[in-house]
Enzyme design. Structure first.
Site, PDB file in Angstrom:
ATOM      1  N   TRP A 326      -6.659   0.860   7.580  1.00  0.00           N
ATOM      2  CA  TRP A 326      -7.142  -0.119   6.607  1.00  0.00           C
ATOM      3  C   TRP A 326      -6.918   0.385   5.191  1.00  0.00           C
ATOM      4  O   TRP A 326      -6.638  -0.390   4.277  1.00  0.00           O
ATOM      5  CB  TRP A 326      -8.637  -0.379   6.838  1.00  0.00           C
ATOM      6  N   HIS A 327      -7.032   1.706   4.996  1.00  0.00           N
ATOM      7  CA  HIS A 327      -6.913   2.268   3.654  1.00  0.00           C
ATOM      8  C   HIS A 327      -5.485   2.278   3.139  1.00  0.00           C
ATOM      9  O   HIS A 327      -5.280   2.365   1.920  1.00  0.00           O
ATOM     10  CB  HIS A 327      -7.477   3.686   3.631  1.00  0.00           C
ATOM     11  N   GLY A 328      -4.500   2.207   4.006  1.00  0.00           N
ATOM     12  CA  GLY A 328      -3.142   2.194   3.491  1.00  0.00           C
ATOM     13  C   GLY A 328      -2.103   2.383   4.575  1.00  0.00           C
ATOM     14  O   GLY A 328      -2.396   2.871   5.671  1.00  0.00           O
ATOM     15  N   PHE A 481      -6.015  -0.734  -1.955  1.00  0.00           N
ATOM     16  CA  PHE A 481      -6.385  -0.995  -0.563  1.00  0.00           C
ATOM     17  C   PHE A 481      -6.841  -2.434  -0.361  1.00  0.00           C
ATOM     18  O   PHE A 481      -6.944  -2.883   0.750  1.00  0.00           O
ATOM     19  CB  PHE A 481      -7.495  -0.037  -0.110  1.00  0.00           C
TER      20      PHE A 481
END
Length: 481
Positions: A326-328, A481
């Site tokens: 989800w963060h990248g 993000f």
């Protein structure tokens, strides 16, 4: 539009005055918030407004259809699944398409000597798409679960999805919490607004004075890790952890405080994570809105901890793997998430997951020796993970950590970033003193600050210090993000 920008300095008071003195009544205020939020978001890139409109419309209409087919559970399941898939496809295309193609090319090139050179990977990443997508998904899922009633007011729903204080970096609000606040009349509360301003001020202190100054040092030395000593690398690791905490929690404080100016209560997103005494406790205190989202919509539906230790461990791996992704779109984020997915089952095995309550004990001014050692060990494990997060590649992260562990007692060269470290530790110690408060500037009953003149003197002093000593303007880290 950035919180730490001159346009926002003009934007906020204009919207505030229009909201309370011109657009009287809930419906007109909601409409103003939609317009203001689209201006706020479109300031970055107006072309991406179409995506948030599409996400809002599809999620709004899915709620109406779920309500319409109340007696047909199969239809409701299809409608909610269709909207979830649509929103996830949009998210995956804009955020992960390039990552997928690059890794597919690597696989094809190494296996068959073939490359998809005709596929472009240049896709713009809309700011905050992960945040508002997850907020929209929570509405559809909760409507399907009958936890929230479908709203028939399109304006209040669009306001819920696009509410500008938390639009691009959270907190990720649930429909069960935020949407009803758009459905009720709001009246101006002076005390609430003043406390919101204080929380915003503290957020700006963390961002402009601490995070942005530390960022200069971290950015300068991180790629030069091979030339630094082990102690310098340790300082850099600590500095980045403080930087990202002050950057992201600073944004959350500004967002929550800004929401209070307009009569809204947003959820707390950080609860002193650096004072946690084990890794599971860290993740109950860090980015609370995201971790609780994964818990309620992924971990528990997968079975949570109900089906034995092996299944519980698999569920944790899935949740933290997805949290990292989800963060990248980078393997460093995935490995960062999986590192904690490996550590948490260890704590579970020894029965330490729920060992500590939310309240941090210790004396007013210092933790006990036992607590300090627990916090130090937890913080060390925490910054190991953030080294993965900060690195551009797995190779860089491995090289950084290898150099650190093989030269951690090499004191021959000067240690970099000592003044930044002192600044960061001073802020953390002040937050330790205020650890039982919602934010660090809730000082009304503290010594001399019981007097309004002393409080306002402190606020003015902080403003002057920020103006004089703020670092180079940096974009909020979580905007990517």
């Amino acid at each position: 539009m950035l919180f730490n920008s001159f346009p926002f300095l003009i934007f906020l008071p204009v919207v505030f005055l229009l909201y309370w003195f011109v657009f009287k009544g809930r419906r007109w205020q909601n409409l103003l918030l939609v317009i203001a939020s689209y201006v706020f978001y479109g300031w970055w890139d107006w072309r991406c407004l179409g995506l948030i409109v599409l996400t809002s419309f599809c999620s709004y209409y899915s709620g109406l259809l779920i309500e319409r087919f109340e007696d047909k559970r199969g239809c409701q399941k299809f409608i909610s699944a269709a909207n979830i898939v649509l929103n996830l496809l949009i998210l995956c295309y804009f955020k992960y398409f390039g990552f997928f193609i690059d890794n597919l090319n690597l696989l094809l090139r190494s296996t068959f000597g073939y490359e998809l050179d005709w596929v472009t990977t240049e896709v713009i990443l809309p700011v905050g798409i992960s945040f508002y997508t997850f907020q929209a998904l929570s509405y559809t899922i909760d409507a399907y679960r009958h936890k929230v009633h479908a709203t028939h007011d399109v304006v209040e729903f669009f306001a819920y999805i696009s509410f500008f204080p938390q639009l691009v970096a959270g907190p990720i609000e649930r429909a069960t919490s935020l949407l009803p606040q758009f459905q009720h009349e709001r009246s101006f509360d002076y005390c609430k607004a003043v406390d919101g301003l204080r929380q915003m001020l503290w957020g700006f202190v963390k961002k402009l004075l601490v995070a942005d100054n530390i960022a200069v040092t971290v950015n300068m030395y991180w790629d030069q890790y091979q030339d630094l000593s082990g102690p310098s690398l340790l300082v850099l690791m600590v500095l980045f952890a403080i930087q990202i905490y002050c950057d992201f929690s600073g944004y959350s404080d500004i967002a929550i405080g800004c929401g209070r100016l307009f009569g809204f209560n947003l959820m707390r997103n950080f609860n002193n994570p650096f004072f946690a005494r084990n890794i599971p406790e860290v993740w109950r205190r860090w980015h609370i809105s995201l971790m609780s989202w994964f818990k309620d919509y992924i971990y528990i539906p997968l079975g949570g901890s109900r089906n034995g230790q092996a299944r519980r461990t698999i569920n944790i791996l899935i949740v933290f793997g997805l949290s990292g992704l989800w963060h990248g779109a980078n393997w460093t984020f995935v490995c960062w998430g999986l590192l904690y997915a490996v550590l948490i089952p260890v704590y579970n095995f020894f029965g330490a997951n729920q060992k500590y309550a939310d309240t941090i004990t210790g004396s007013r001014f210092f933790p006990s020796l036992k607590e300090f050692l627990q916090m130090a060990l937890t913080f060390f494990l925490f910054i190991i993970g953030w080294t993965l997060f900060r690195s551009e590649s797995i190779t860089q992260a491995a090289g950084f950590l290898y150099k650190f562990f093989t030269s951690m007692f090499d004191f021959r060269s000067a240690i970099v970033g000592k003044s930044d470290l002192m600044l960061g530790m001073a802020l953390l110690y002040y937050e330790w003193l205020q650890r039982d408060k919602q934010h660090a500037l809730q000082i009304d009953g503290w010594g001399i600050f019981r007097y309004a003149a002393a409080r306002y003197a402190l606020y003015i002093t902080l403003l002057v210090i920020m103006i004089l000593f703020s670092g180079q303007v940096q974009t909020f880290i979580y905007f990517q993000f």
